[in-house]
Design a protein around this motif. Structure first.
Motif, mmCIF file in Angstrom:
data_model
loop_
_atom_site.group_PDB
_atom_site.id
_atom_site.type_symbol
_atom_site.label_atom_id
_atom_site.label_comp_id
_atom_site.label_asym_id
_atom_site.label_seq_id
_atom_site.Cartn_x
_atom_site.Cartn_y
_atom_site.Cartn_z
ATOM 1 N N ASP A 25 0.761 -1.106 -0.265
ATOM 2 C CA ASP A 25 0.089 0.048 0.096
ATOM 3 C C ASP A 25 0.719 1.332 -0.017
ATOM 4 O OD1 ASP A 25 -2.117 -1.761 0.095
ATOM 5 O OD2 ASP A 25 -2.347 -1.477 2.045
ATOM 6 N N CYS A 27 2.049 4.949 0.969
ATOM 7 C CA CYS A 27 1.853 5.743 2.037
ATOM 8 C C CYS A 27 1.114 7.062 1.447
ATOM 9 C CB CYS A 27 3.148 6.185 2.847
ATOM 10 S SG CYS A 27 2.967 7.412 4.231
ATOM 11 N N GLN A 29 0.054 9.704 3.398
ATOM 12 C CA GLN A 29 -0.138 10.644 4.640
ATOM 13 C C GLN A 29 1.325 11.171 4.823
ATOM 14 O OE1 GLN A 29 -1.272 8.290 7.802
ATOM 15 N NE2 GLN A 29 -3.549 8.572 7.206
ATOM 16 N N ARG A 31 4.887 12.330 6.259
ATOM 17 C CA ARG A 31 5.585 11.604 7.258
ATOM 18 C C ARG A 31 6.617 12.762 8.036
ATOM 19 N NH1 ARG A 31 7.741 6.250 4.615
ATOM 20 N NH2 ARG A 31 7.453 7.239 2.566
ATOM 21 N N ILE A 115 1.827 5.896 12.399
ATOM 22 C CA ILE A 115 0.839 6.685 11.372
ATOM 23 C C ILE A 115 0.074 5.524 10.812
ATOM 24 C CG2 ILE A 115 0.843 7.851 9.106
ATOM 25 C CD1 ILE A 115 3.262 9.141 9.780
ATOM 26 N N SER A 116 0.522 4.567 10.113
ATOM 27 C CA SER A 116 -0.187 3.467 9.490
ATOM 28 C C SER A 116 1.154 2.574 9.047
ATOM 29 C CB SER A 116 -0.951 3.741 8.324
ATOM 30 O OG SER A 116 0.039 4.305 6.938
ATOM 31 N N THR A 117 0.355 1.182 8.654
ATOM 32 C CA THR A 117 1.427 -0.016 8.283
ATOM 33 C C THR A 117 2.310 0.545 6.990
ATOM 34 O OG1 THR A 117 -0.290 -1.383 9.041
ATOM 35 C CG2 THR A 117 1.424 -2.361 7.669
ATOM 36 N N CYS A 119 3.137 3.717 6.047
ATOM 37 C CA CYS A 119 3.599 4.909 6.322
ATOM 38 C C CYS A 119 4.690 4.706 7.468
ATOM 39 C CB CYS A 119 3.000 6.207 6.621
ATOM 40 S SG CYS A 119 1.695 6.649 5.364
ATOM 41 N N TYR A 121 6.257 5.162 11.306
ATOM 42 C CA TYR A 121 6.309 5.943 12.231
ATOM 43 C C TYR A 121 6.744 7.291 11.828
ATOM 44 C CZ TYR A 121 5.412 1.986 15.312
ATOM 45 O OH TYR A 121 5.272 0.864 15.954
#
Length: 160
Positions: A25, A27, A29, A31, A115-117, A119, A121
């Protein structure tokens, strides 16, 4: 007939291998999080102030001399905080000369945030304290101490 079996077998294996490859997936968003500084002149009434465009504003990191942000007729500056430190020292000048250059020191806490898998941390920061010199700067006010990547949130106001 055996050629047809081999062709079908290779075709089948190719489809199975292609189906098994999973595309990660992307990212979507941000970072990186930035502290947004605004420059102002004190207003006649109230504490909001009036936007003050600097003729050729330069914000530079004191530790390594790298320019953090600069530009002509600018009143908003984006500063990236260090995840390895808890203090950042900035040199702020209103124009390209070194005369009347002020320093601003921000002390902050950092927090590792998932943040998500896709993206991973990132770090979020909380401004704890600010100090400055008074050559050109009148005061620095922290309006939003939480630096968490929210767009267009001004974190500190610099009054000239």
């Amino acid at each position: 007939m055996t050629k047809l079996k081999y062709i079908l077998l290779f075709l089948f294996l190719g489809i199975v291998i292609a189906a098994c490859n999973r595309v990660a997936d992307p990212c979507l968003q941000p970072r990186s999080v930035y502290m947004l500084l605004g420059t102002y002149r004190p207003a006649d009434t109230g504490s909001n102030g009036v936007d003050s465009f600097l003729p050729k504003g330069i914000v530079r990191y004191i530790d390594n001399g790298v320019i953090a942000d600069s530009g002509a007729k600018k009143n908003k500056f984006f500063i990236q905080l260090s995840p390895q430190a808890t203090v950042i020292k900035l040199l702020v000048s209103t124009d390209s000369t070194i005369a009347g250059t002020d320093t601003i020191t921000f002390e902050y806490d950092r927090k590792l945030t998932f943040i998500s898998t896709a993206c991973g941390y990132t770090y979020h920061y909380t401004i704890k304290n600010v100090a400055w010199t008074n050559y050109n700067i009148d005061s620095v006010v922290v309006k939003n101490p939480e630096i968490n990547g929210t767009a267009n949130i001004e974190h500190a106001k610099i009054f000239y």
